[in-house]
Design a protein around this motif. Sequence first.
Motif, PDB file in Angstrom:
ATOM      1  N   VAL A   1      -5.931  -1.801  -4.974  1.00  0.00           N
ATOM      2  CA  VAL A   1      -5.113  -0.463  -4.875  1.00  0.00           C
ATOM      3  C   VAL A   1      -3.517  -0.346  -4.994  1.00  0.00           C
ATOM      4  O   VAL A   1      -3.549  -1.317  -4.985  1.00  0.00           O
ATOM      5  CB  VAL A   1      -5.270   0.531  -3.826  1.00  0.00           C
ATOM      6  N   GLY A   2      -2.682   0.247  -5.234  1.00  0.00           N
ATOM      7  CA  GLY A   2      -1.142   0.828  -5.425  1.00  0.00           C
ATOM      8  C   GLY A   2      -0.499   0.087  -4.392  1.00  0.00           C
ATOM      9  O   GLY A   2      -1.095   0.277  -3.529  1.00  0.00           O
ATOM     10  N   ARG A   3       0.164  -0.525  -4.346  1.00  0.00           N
ATOM     11  CA  ARG A   3       0.788  -0.918  -2.897  1.00  0.00           C
ATOM     12  C   ARG A   3       1.795   0.421  -2.511  1.00  0.00           C
ATOM     13  O   ARG A   3       1.749   0.539  -1.350  1.00  0.00           O
ATOM     14  CB  ARG A   3       2.612  -1.136  -3.608  1.00  0.00           C
ATOM     15  N   ASP A   4       1.696   2.069  -3.771  1.00  0.00           N
ATOM     16  CA  ASP A   4       1.771   3.271  -2.859  1.00  0.00           C
ATOM     17  C   ASP A   4       0.741   4.083  -1.848  1.00  0.00           C
ATOM     18  O   ASP A   4       0.086   4.844  -1.176  1.00  0.00           O
ATOM     19  CB  ASP A   4       2.420   4.207  -3.734  1.00  0.00           C
ATOM     20  N   ASP A   5      -0.817   3.277  -2.009  1.00  0.00           N
ATOM     21  CA  ASP A   5      -1.603   3.804  -0.967  1.00  0.00           C
ATOM     22  C   ASP A   5      -1.164   3.780   0.204  1.00  0.00           C
ATOM     23  O   ASP A   5      -0.483   2.814   0.879  1.00  0.00           O
ATOM     24  CB  ASP A   5      -2.665   2.435  -1.441  1.00  0.00           C
ATOM     25  N   PRO A   6      -1.480   4.726   1.595  1.00  0.00           N
ATOM     26  CA  PRO A   6      -1.269   4.512   2.169  1.00  0.00           C
ATOM     27  C   PRO A   6      -1.790   3.356   3.849  1.00  0.00           C
ATOM     28  O   PRO A   6      -1.303   3.400   4.594  1.00  0.00           O
ATOM     29  CB  PRO A   6      -1.636   6.067   3.218  1.00  0.00           C
ATOM     30  N   ARG A   7      -2.879   3.012   3.212  1.00  0.00           N
ATOM     31  CA  ARG A   7      -3.219   1.861   3.836  1.00  0.00           C
ATOM     32  C   ARG A   7      -2.135   0.357   4.157  1.00  0.00           C
ATOM     33  O   ARG A   7      -2.581  -0.688   4.245  1.00  0.00           O
ATOM     34  CB  ARG A   7      -4.587   0.975   3.357  1.00  0.00           C
ATOM     35  N   VAL A   8      -1.697  -0.012   3.456  1.00  0.00           N
ATOM     36  CA  VAL A   8      -0.986  -1.095   2.685  1.00  0.00           C
ATOM     37  C   VAL A   8       0.536  -0.865   3.502  1.00  0.00           C
ATOM     38  O   VAL A   8       1.164   0.058   3.210  1.00  0.00           O
ATOM     39  CB  VAL A   8      -0.606  -1.068   0.689  1.00  0.00           C
ATOM     40  N   GLY A   9       1.166  -2.138   4.277  1.00  0.00           N
ATOM     41  CA  GLY A   9       2.607  -1.688   5.339  1.00  0.00           C
ATOM     42  C   GLY A   9       1.471  -0.559   6.230  1.00  0.00           C
ATOM     43  O   GLY A   9       2.147  -0.449   7.114  1.00  0.00           O
ATOM     44  N   LYS A  10       0.860   0.018   6.776  1.00  0.00           N
ATOM     45  CA  LYS A  10      -0.057   0.142   7.800  1.00  0.00           C
ATOM     46  C   LYS A  10       0.485  -0.583   9.376  1.00  0.00           C
ATOM     47  O   LYS A  10       1.221   0.022  10.308  1.00  0.00           O
ATOM     48  CB  LYS A  10      -0.818   0.507   7.492  1.00  0.00           C
ATOM     49  N   VAL A  11       0.854  -1.813   9.355  1.00  0.00           N
ATOM     50  CA  VAL A  11       0.428  -1.937  10.782  1.00  0.00           C
ATOM     51  C   VAL A  11       1.969  -2.426  10.348  1.00  0.00           C
ATOM     52  O   VAL A  11       2.297  -2.408  11.968  1.00  0.00           O
ATOM     53  CB  VAL A  11      -0.462  -3.908  10.061  1.00  0.00           C
ATOM     54  N   GLY A  12       2.632  -2.831   9.723  1.00  0.00           N
ATOM     55  CA  GLY A  12       4.360  -3.148   9.776  1.00  0.00           C
ATOM     56  C   GLY A  12       4.723  -4.019   8.985  1.00  0.00           C
ATOM     57  O   GLY A  12       4.235  -4.776   8.245  1.00  0.00           O
ATOM     58  N   ALA A  13       6.373  -4.142   9.006  1.00  0.00           N
ATOM     59  CA  ALA A  13       6.838  -4.446   7.689  1.00  0.00           C
ATOM     60  C   ALA A  13       6.881  -5.810   7.624  1.00  0.00           C
ATOM     61  O   ALA A  13       7.025  -6.391   9.234  1.00  0.00           O
ATOM     62  CB  ALA A  13       8.663  -4.003   7.887  1.00  0.00           C
ATOM     63  N   PRO A  14       6.875  -6.401   6.826  1.00  0.00           N
ATOM     64  CA  PRO A  14       7.060  -7.881   7.379  1.00  0.00           C
ATOM     65  C   PRO A  14       8.159  -8.110   8.132  1.00  0.00           C
ATOM     66  O   PRO A  14       9.300  -8.038   8.143  1.00  0.00           O
ATOM     67  CB  PRO A  14       7.035  -8.496   6.089  1.00  0.00           C
TER      68      PRO A  14
END
Length: 362
Positions: A55-68
């Motif tokens: 998926v692209g980085r704009d997929d809502p599942r990407v980054g859902k856990v939190g920022a690095p």
Amino acid sequence: MTTPVLNHPVPTGREEEWRFTPMRRLRGLHDGTAKGDGKVVVSVDAGEGVTVETVGRDDPRVGKVGAPTDRVAEAAFSAVQTATVVTVPQELEPGPTVITVRGEDADGAAFGHIVIDVKPFAVATVVLDHLGSATYAGTVEVHVGDSANLTLVSVQDWADDAVHLAHQRISLGRDAKVKAIAVTFGGNLVRLYPQVHYTAQGGDAEMLGLYFADAGQHLEHRLRIDHTVPNCRSNVAYKGALQGEKAHTVWIGDVIIGAEATGTDTYELNRNLLLTDGASADSVPNLEIYTGEVAGAGHASATGRFDDEQLFYLQSRGIPEDEARRMVVRGFFGEIIGRIGVPIVQTRLLQKIDAELAKTLN
């Protein structure tokens, strides 16, 4: 590669979170000078019913856990344009899923992002297998849904020239369980940073680790477990062996129990076995408690030399020295290996331990 605008400053090595890491060996992954022209290929052998998507980085599942939460992880996450998403459907109990991350060369840097989403009431085993030559910074985010159970094994079996920095973010739902196992043998420098976050009561995190460092290797495992909700559990047990000149391992265990996290039960353990002169191990358990209402909290750490008395005892009963040494080291690692619970991984570990010991015996 174009350096993105990042929130975290370039580390110098004087910061607490970087003070054990040899910065000059990071090949520019920390300061934006790494050329992003390396190649790392991700392939997935999925269990039945498990879905795999790119998926692209704009997929809502990407980054859902939190920022690095550090500079390298933030730079890696900013650099990726696609992510691999592995989803285990609700109430499914498939066979093991193996995600292979294979580097093709170590000259240029590569970046990657993997999402593992285990839906409520599912039971899953996922193996992250790192192989080949690479200069690689990767981020992994793991969602474990309510009452789900995940065994996550991360194997670092890189070639001798690899540099690998990984940031793993694990989020646990209500009554969710994770057994996260780190196994590190290969690579020139490996630095793993797993973090656990609880979103509801009843979360249970078991963090296990096994590592074996040879001459010149730097293997670093830095854990952080944030207890921010009541009645959750964490148990950490890492063991490492070292041999050869300038073999170096680092283990940092940070467990934070917030004021609201009443009823927390936590313990962390680290043991290191020095097999030869010239090797060194740093071990720093940290426990911060902001409430007096805990079920249990403690930590232990020890680093020691190979026990010659054990070796003498076995040899006096007719066991050859090489076999006696192998038995002692296998016994040292036996507790961790026995708790992994994934037969194919356990067999591979025993074979790797024997191969590592053969380097010293020969």
